[in-house]
Design an enzyme around this catalytic site. Structure first.
Site, short mmCIF file in Angstrom:
data_model
loop_
_atom_site.label_atom_id
_atom_site.label_comp_id
_atom_site.label_asym_id
_atom_site.label_seq_id
_atom_site.Cartn_x
_atom_site.Cartn_y
_atom_site.Cartn_z
NE ARG A 1 47.72 36.77 74.75
CZ ARG A 1 49.43 36.48 75.74
NH1 ARG A 1 49.66 37.52 77.25
NH2 ARG A 1 50.20 35.27 75.87
CG HIS B 1 57.06 45.46 72.51
ND1 HIS B 1 55.66 45.01 71.76
CD2 HIS B 1 57.31 44.57 72.98
CE1 HIS B 1 55.88 43.82 72.43
NE2 HIS B 1 56.21 43.73 72.97
P1 AMP Z 1 55.30 41.13 75.85
O1 AMP Z 1 56.03 41.14 74.63
O2 AMP Z 1 54.55 41.16 75.85
O3 AMP Z 1 56.39 39.82 76.80
O4 AMP Z 1 56.37 42.62 75.95
C1 AMP Z 1 57.59 43.03 76.37
C2 AMP Z 1 57.86 44.07 77.48
O5 AMP Z 1 57.06 45.02 76.73
C3 AMP Z 1 57.02 43.91 79.01
O6 AMP Z 1 58.31 44.52 79.62
C4 AMP Z 1 56.16 44.84 79.38
O7 AMP Z 1 55.16 44.66 79.84
C5 AMP Z 1 56.27 45.22 77.88
N1 AMP Z 1 55.41 46.06 77.64
C6 AMP Z 1 54.22 45.70 76.70
N2 AMP Z 1 53.26 46.35 75.74
C7 AMP Z 1 53.79 47.19 76.53
C8 AMP Z 1 52.47 48.78 76.90
N3 AMP Z 1 51.54 48.49 75.92
N4 AMP Z 1 53.36 49.71 77.42
C9 AMP Z 1 54.61 49.69 77.94
N5 AMP Z 1 55.23 48.36 77.95
C10 AMP Z 1 54.67 47.26 77.05
#
Ligand code: AMP
Length: 281
Positions: A187, A37
């Site tokens: 997760r 993030h």
């Molecule tokens: P989330 O909080 O999981 O909904 O993720 C928020 C944003 O961060 C989304 O655009 C995800 O694709 C991105 N994101 C989460 N984990 C990663 C990662 N390991 N690498 C790149 N982007 C990520």
């Protein structure tokens, strides 16, 4: 750094920025921030006058038996981390702000939401596109950054933005990984040490696919078979899907010609992990 919880206050804040002719970059998240993030935020920082993030665990993208209630949350820590990478404002609404009594409107992207994660999670992308559209309407970002880790999500949002003629530029950020190759995810904290170790097979299997394509293999079925065998032989793994698909339509391909994407979802215990790799023939 400002933290705004109400839609009306957020809109007023945005209006003041727009009145000055300044630009906004938005990084939507569900919080429990990790380096992945933060890298999206670091990328966004120089791209606009104002860097905003949203932290909202969006109930409409969780299925009835998914982990909405136990999804990890830590706003105090998230606030510090966001400030450390130069975020100007966190939009942190509660569910009643985003889905007040009587809420009835959803946006649905057809076709590319049906396969991959959409097959096991039939209402997931409808929730994602609905909340992202709402965030875009509230925050009016000039650009918004999404991670390639959630490859289908990125493709679905690009589709929505194009189809609905929205005035926001979607920017992709490469997947950010732990040193040993596991894609970072909020997760991952559910994994016990054994599962955490076994989960490394995901990256290994994607790299195997890449090697096969580099070595000239063009049969998607053969590569997929090999990858599935490798994952299946790892203790505690339950494959949800392994597919090689077109980079835009996400339709399965027969041949790995040009650029294709291998995407997979595998469960370790109750934790479902996703990952993907772009295959270049
Ligand atoms: P989330 O909080 O999981 O909904 O993720 C928020 C944003 O961060 C989304 O655009 C995800 O694709 C991105 N994101 C989460 N984990 C990663 C990662 N390991 N690498 C790149 N982007 C990520």
């Amino acid at each position: 750094m400002k933290i705004i919880q109400e839609v009306a206050a957020m809109k007023a804040y945005v209006k003041a920025i727009k009145d000055k002719g300044e630009t906004i970059c938005l990084v939507p998240t569900m919080g429990y921030l990790h380096e992945g993030h933060l890298d999206l935020m670091r990328m966004g920082r120089p791209m606009a006058d104002h860097l905003m993030i949203s932290i909202f665990v969006n109930p409409t993208q969780f299925g009835p038996n998914e982990d909405l209630d136990k999804y990890p949350r830590d706003m105090e820590r998230d606030t510090k981390l966001a400030a450390s990478v130069g975020v100007d404002c966190i939009f942190f609404p509660d569910v009643s702000q985003m889905y007040p009594q009587g809420y009835a409107t959803y946006v649905n992207v057809e076709d590319i939401t049906k396969g991959l994660c959409g097959a096991a999670r039939p209402t997931h992308f409808r929730g994602v596109t609905t909340v992202v559209l709402k965030l875009f309407n509230i925050i009016e970002p000039d650009l918004s950054i999404f991670g390639e880790k959630d490859y289908q999500q990125l493709a679905v949002i690009r589709r929505m933005v194009e189809d609905l003629n929205m005035n926001v530029k979607i920017v992709a950020h490469p997947t950010v990984r732990e040193e040993d190759g596991l894609a970072m995810s909020s997760r991952n904290k559910y994994l016990n040490p054994e599962q955490r170790k076994n989960a490394l097979v995901l990256r290994r299997s994607l790299l195997l696919a890449q090697d096969r394509v580099k070595a000239g293999e063009r049969s998607a079925a053969k590569i997929r078979d090999e990858v599935m065998k490798m994952i299946a032989s790892t203790p505690g793994s339950v494959i949800d899907y392994v597919e090689i698909v077109d980079t835009d339509t996400l339709e399965p391909v027969d041949k790995t010609e040009g650029r294709t994407v291998m995407a997979l979802a595998v469960k370790f215990g109750t934790t479902r992990l996703i990952d993907n790799i772009t295959l270049e023939a």
